[in-house]
Design a protein around this motif. Structure first.
Motif, PDB file in Angstrom:
ATOM      1  N   GLY A  78       0.837  -1.186   0.000  1.00  0.00           N
ATOM      2  CA  GLY A  78       0.000   0.000   0.000  1.00  0.00           C
ATOM      3  C   GLY A  78       0.874   1.239   0.000  1.00  0.00           C
ATOM      4  O   GLY A  78       2.093   1.157  -0.161  1.00  0.00           O
ATOM      5  N   LEU A  79       0.239   2.370   0.178  1.00  0.00           N
ATOM      6  CA  LEU A  79       0.964   3.639   0.210  1.00  0.00           C
ATOM      7  C   LEU A  79       1.483   3.885   1.622  1.00  0.00           C
ATOM      8  O   LEU A  79       0.723   3.811   2.592  1.00  0.00           O
ATOM      9  N   GLU A  80       2.771   4.163   1.766  1.00  0.00           N
ATOM     10  CA  GLU A  80       3.398   4.237   3.085  1.00  0.00           C
ATOM     11  C   GLU A  80       2.836   5.331   3.974  1.00  0.00           C
ATOM     12  O   GLU A  80       2.879   5.216   5.190  1.00  0.00           O
ATOM     13  N   GLU A  84      -3.582   2.823   7.146  1.00  0.00           N
ATOM     14  CA  GLU A  84      -4.941   2.263   7.312  1.00  0.00           C
ATOM     15  C   GLU A  84      -5.467   1.661   6.019  1.00  0.00           C
ATOM     16  O   GLU A  84      -6.377   0.845   6.035  1.00  0.00           O
ATOM     17  N   GLY A  85      -4.886   2.007   4.889  1.00  0.00           N
ATOM     18  CA  GLY A  85      -5.341   1.496   3.605  1.00  0.00           C
ATOM     19  C   GLY A  85      -4.499   0.363   3.049  1.00  0.00           C
ATOM     20  O   GLY A  85      -4.679  -0.043   1.906  1.00  0.00           O
ATOM     21  N   THR A  86      -3.600  -0.176   3.870  1.00  0.00           N
ATOM     22  CA  THR A  86      -2.723  -1.247   3.379  1.00  0.00           C
ATOM     23  C   THR A  86      -3.459  -2.581   3.286  1.00  0.00           C
ATOM     24  O   THR A  86      -4.527  -2.778   3.862  1.00  0.00           O
ATOM     25  N   THR A  87      -2.831  -3.492   2.576  1.00  0.00           N
ATOM     26  CA  THR A  87      -3.326  -4.859   2.411  1.00  0.00           C
ATOM     27  C   THR A  87      -2.169  -5.800   2.677  1.00  0.00           C
ATOM     28  O   THR A  87      -1.036  -5.520   2.291  1.00  0.00           O
ATOM     29  N   LEU A 114      -6.505   3.553  -6.940  1.00  0.00           N
ATOM     30  CA  LEU A 114      -5.567   3.794  -5.838  1.00  0.00           C
ATOM     31  C   LEU A 114      -5.039   5.224  -5.869  1.00  0.00           C
ATOM     32  O   LEU A 114      -4.767   5.808  -4.821  1.00  0.00           O
ATOM     33  N   SER A 115      -4.962   5.820  -7.047  1.00  0.00           N
ATOM     34  CA  SER A 115      -4.565   7.234  -7.153  1.00  0.00           C
ATOM     35  C   SER A 115      -5.635   8.146  -6.571  1.00  0.00           C
ATOM     36  O   SER A 115      -5.333   9.182  -5.984  1.00  0.00           O
ATOM     37  N   ALA A 116      -6.904   7.750  -6.690  1.00  0.00           N
ATOM     38  CA  ALA A 116      -8.016   8.567  -6.201  1.00  0.00           C
ATOM     39  C   ALA A 116      -8.234   8.405  -4.694  1.00  0.00           C
ATOM     40  O   ALA A 116      -8.716   9.320  -4.030  1.00  0.00           O
ATOM     41  N   SER A 117      -7.885   7.204  -4.144  1.00  0.00           N
ATOM     42  CA  SER A 117      -8.091   6.937  -2.721  1.00  0.00           C
ATOM     43  C   SER A 117      -6.997   5.988  -2.237  1.00  0.00           C
ATOM     44  O   SER A 117      -6.670   5.025  -2.933  1.00  0.00           O
ATOM     45  N   PRO A 118      -6.437   6.211  -1.042  1.00  0.00           N
ATOM     46  CA  PRO A 118      -5.340   5.375  -0.567  1.00  0.00           C
ATOM     47  C   PRO A 118      -5.774   4.001  -0.043  1.00  0.00           C
ATOM     48  O   PRO A 118      -4.947   3.236   0.442  1.00  0.00           O
ATOM     49  N   ASP A 119      -7.055   3.668  -0.145  1.00  0.00           N
ATOM     50  CA  ASP A 119      -7.556   2.380   0.346  1.00  0.00           C
ATOM     51  C   ASP A 119      -7.266   1.307  -0.701  1.00  0.00           C
ATOM     52  O   ASP A 119      -8.000   1.138  -1.668  1.00  0.00           O
ATOM     53  N   MET A 120      -6.189   0.571  -0.506  1.00  0.00           N
ATOM     54  CA  MET A 120      -5.770  -0.427  -1.483  1.00  0.00           C
ATOM     55  C   MET A 120      -6.820  -1.513  -1.660  1.00  0.00           C
ATOM     56  O   MET A 120      -7.046  -2.003  -2.764  1.00  0.00           O
ATOM     57  N   TRP A 121      -7.479  -1.934  -0.576  1.00  0.00           N
ATOM     58  CA  TRP A 121      -8.492  -2.994  -0.673  1.00  0.00           C
ATOM     59  C   TRP A 121      -9.654  -2.542  -1.560  1.00  0.00           C
ATOM     60  O   TRP A 121     -10.122  -3.307  -2.406  1.00  0.00           O
ATOM     61  N   ALA A 122     -10.104  -1.305  -1.379  1.00  0.00           N
ATOM     62  CA  ALA A 122     -11.184  -0.784  -2.217  1.00  0.00           C
ATOM     63  C   ALA A 122     -10.752  -0.746  -3.678  1.00  0.00           C
ATOM     64  O   ALA A 122     -11.549  -1.060  -4.581  1.00  0.00           O
TER      65      ALA A 122
END
Length: 187
Positions: A78-80, A84-87, A114-122
């Motif tokens: 995910g983004l460092e 909270e948005g990691t997987t 992922l560019s629009a939101s840092p939630d990798m799972w979404a």
């Protein structure tokens, strides 16, 4: 071996046998030996929590099929600056007998989401990397039946094959023993 249906996947505390109270996170079997799990991932970083992955699927006329497999490692992605948005992707110590998720992953769509939101799972959900709705599964409703399946399988684990006579014991033993029909030493 024929692959079973796509399972429900629960990351579990290995020190708790009850699947409902041992549940830490939902996951998705993405390959026979890989499970993806959404953040938050505090449970993964707590070295005091022994982990196992529960994979379960229903059967038509018998208790469901349940596997509990230890993870042998995990990669967090995910983004460092958005923990909270990691997987996490957990590597299983052995391959699962279940069928993995088979949606087609769309890389460009994943990057856009992922560019629009840092939630990798979404982003994975939106791009076909994982099925949608996994994070919202009702724990008791999904894992309650697994509790019953495991109890049933445990009850059926032991068959009492004690017999009254030596001949009856031999009759029961020989089909189970690969050496029963051997003529003995030939030298």
């Amino acid at each position: 071996m024929t692959k079973l249906c796509q399972p429900v996947v629960s990351i579990q505390r290995a020190d708790l046998s009850d699947p409902v109270s041992g549940h830490l996170s939902w996951g998705v079997l993405i390959a026979q030996n890989l499970v993806a799990a959404p953040g938050p991932l505090e449970w993964l970083y707590d070295e005091k929590i022994p982990l196992e992955v529960l994979l379960a699927s229903a059967r038509r006329n018998s208790p469901g099929f349940v596997e509990r497999i230890k993870p042998e490692g995990a990669d967090v992605m995910g983004l460092e600056d958005h923990a909270e948005g990691t997987t996490a992707v957990l590597r299983l110590a052995q391959p699962s007998a279940h069928r993995s998720a088979t949606d087609e992953f769309r890389k460009e769509e994943f990057e856009m989401l992922l560019s629009a939101s840092p939630d990798m799972w979404a982003a994975l959900e939106g791009a076909g990397g994982v099925p949608t709705g996994i994070r919202e599964l009702p724990k008791e409703q999904v894992l309650g039946p697994v509790r019953e399946w495991e109890a049933s399988l445990r009850r059926d684990l032991v068959r009492d094959r004690t017999r009254r006579t030596v001949g009856e014991v031999t009759w029961v033993w020989c089909p189970l023993s690969p050496k029963c029909g051997c003529p003995g030493q030939w030298w």
